[in-house]
Design a protein around this motif. Structure first.
Motif, PDB file in Angstrom:
ATOM      1  N   MET A  32       0.896  -1.160   0.014  1.00  0.00           N
ATOM      2  CA  MET A  32      -0.068  -0.031  -0.050  1.00  0.00           C
ATOM      3  C   MET A  32       1.007   1.393   0.024  1.00  0.00           C
ATOM      4  O   MET A  32       0.557   2.305  -0.752  1.00  0.00           O
ATOM      5  CB  MET A  32      -1.067  -0.069   1.223  1.00  0.00           C
ATOM      6  CG  MET A  32      -2.301  -1.020   1.086  1.00  0.00           C
ATOM      7  SD  MET A  32      -3.400  -0.782   2.225  1.00  0.00           S
ATOM      8  CE  MET A  32      -2.540  -1.162   4.012  1.00  0.00           C
ATOM      9  N   ALA A  36       0.956   4.323  -2.898  1.00  0.00           N
ATOM     10  CA  ALA A  36       0.408   5.235  -2.307  1.00  0.00           C
ATOM     11  C   ALA A  36      -0.947   6.308  -3.050  1.00  0.00           C
ATOM     12  O   ALA A  36      -0.520   6.340  -4.129  1.00  0.00           O
ATOM     13  CB  ALA A  36       1.054   6.290  -1.544  1.00  0.00           C
ATOM     14  N   ARG A  85      -7.585   7.007   6.141  1.00  0.00           N
ATOM     15  CA  ARG A  85      -6.611   6.797   5.361  1.00  0.00           C
ATOM     16  C   ARG A  85      -6.375   5.536   4.719  1.00  0.00           C
ATOM     17  O   ARG A  85      -5.981   5.369   3.491  1.00  0.00           O
ATOM     18  CB  ARG A  85      -5.103   7.127   6.072  1.00  0.00           C
ATOM     19  CG  ARG A  85      -5.405   8.466   6.416  1.00  0.00           C
ATOM     20  CD  ARG A  85      -5.311   9.705   5.888  1.00  0.00           C
ATOM     21  NE  ARG A  85      -5.594  10.913   6.260  1.00  0.00           N
ATOM     22  CZ  ARG A  85      -4.358  11.615   6.269  1.00  0.00           C
ATOM     23  NH1 ARG A  85      -2.988  11.221   5.870  1.00  0.00           N
ATOM     24  NH2 ARG A  85      -4.271  12.846   6.933  1.00  0.00           N
ATOM     25  N   LEU A  86      -6.923   4.255   5.503  1.00  0.00           N
ATOM     26  CA  LEU A  86      -6.753   3.115   4.730  1.00  0.00           C
ATOM     27  C   LEU A  86      -8.264   2.724   4.313  1.00  0.00           C
ATOM     28  O   LEU A  86      -9.048   2.367   4.829  1.00  0.00           O
ATOM     29  CB  LEU A  86      -6.255   1.950   5.898  1.00  0.00           C
ATOM     30  CG  LEU A  86      -5.710   0.582   5.250  1.00  0.00           C
ATOM     31  CD1 LEU A  86      -5.160  -0.227   6.364  1.00  0.00           C
ATOM     32  CD2 LEU A  86      -6.698  -0.185   4.450  1.00  0.00           C
ATOM     33  N   MET A  95      -4.228   3.448   0.410  1.00  0.00           N
ATOM     34  CA  MET A  95      -3.625   4.164   1.442  1.00  0.00           C
ATOM     35  C   MET A  95      -3.834   5.645   0.843  1.00  0.00           C
ATOM     36  O   MET A  95      -2.919   6.157   0.033  1.00  0.00           O
ATOM     37  CB  MET A  95      -2.274   3.743   1.608  1.00  0.00           C
ATOM     38  CG  MET A  95      -1.506   4.464   2.798  1.00  0.00           C
ATOM     39  SD  MET A  95      -2.483   4.187   4.474  1.00  0.00           S
ATOM     40  CE  MET A  95      -1.563   2.466   4.809  1.00  0.00           C
TER      41      MET A  95
END
Length: 259
Positions: A32, A36, A85-86, A95
């Protein structure tokens, strides 16, 4: 910076670096962070985390690993960060963080900026290369046993690190002198015996410090290994450097090729 991949896969919170526990969590986090702000599909995670040993219920197994990673993020950065964020998506996960929060992406940005400044502002370029290389804390993705995504990232980051190190050493020479990088170059050629540009730089630095015989010795060592291992001669650039040394040409010290 909140995450490290240039070394062990780790979180960075309040100045404390904490490596992730568990090989599957490390691999999932690594994939991840490498990607990004991009969607990583479930199939990609299956290949990276489990390879050809897929569990009986792969979706459930993947969710369990994601849940453990979320717990790590919540513990280090708070529940909201972990939730926002995840991100869970229909086809996989992403991510959603600023790439500069990841040391690997920051390294890439700094080296790109340095390359753009090499001829315009060598001093600034040298500083940027040094900053970028200072981000490394060990082998990239240390402790990660991933698949093609991780293997490709490791190869690319390592290539970029070596290129940055070569450029930084070359930019050191006008400031610190040829002798300043000889020790580091000797270490580098022992670690990367097929990196011919490192041998070329070492030959130049030895020659420019009055050690012509040692420079020739370095060339002969490289040539002998290349012939024995691959049945090939050194590259044209290295051969040209060798001829310049033998002819004691003053232009050898100009070091025009950077990056």
């Amino acid at each position: 910076m909140k995450f490290r991949i240039l070394g062990s896969v780790s979180t960075v919170a309040n100045g404390l670096v904490k490596p992730l526990d568990g090989s599957r969590q490390r691999t999932l986090m690594a994939v991840m962070l490498i990607n990004a702000q991009q969607v990583v599909t479930k199939d990609q995670f299956f290949a990276e985390v489990w390879g050809d040993r897929l569990p009986t219920a792969p979706d459930n197994a993947l969710q369990a690993v994601v849940m453990r990673v979320r717990k790590v993020l919540a513990a280090e950065f708070g529940e909201r960060f972990a939730r926002e964020r995840l991100v869970t998506l229909p086809d996989g996960y992403a991510m959603e963080i600023d790439p500069d929060e990841i040391d690997g992406h920051l390294f890439q940005r700094l080296t790109a900026e340095a390359k753009a400044l090499v001829h315009q502002d060598p001093a600034a370029a040298r500083e940027l290369f040094a900053q970028a290389l200072g981000l490394w804390q060990g082998p990239v993705l240390q402790g990660v046993t991933g698949g093609l995504i991780c293997e490709g990232a490791v190869a690319q980051f390592e290539e970029n690190r070596l290129a940055a190190a070569e450029a930084r050493m070359q930019l050191d020479i006008p400031v610190l002198g040829y002798a300043s990088v000889i020790s580091e170059l000797r270490k580098m050629v022992s670690l990367y015996p097929w990196r011919e540009r490192l041998f070329e730089l070492l030959m130049i630095c030895l020659y420019e410090t009055g050690r012509q015989a040692e420079a020739v010795q370095v060339y002969n060592y490289l040539r002998r290994r290349l012939i024995e291992e691959f049945g090939m001669e050194p590259s044209p650039n290295v051969q040209k450097c060798m001829m310049a040394i033998l002819h004691q040409e003053p232009s050898i010290g100009q070091l025009e090729r950077i990056c």
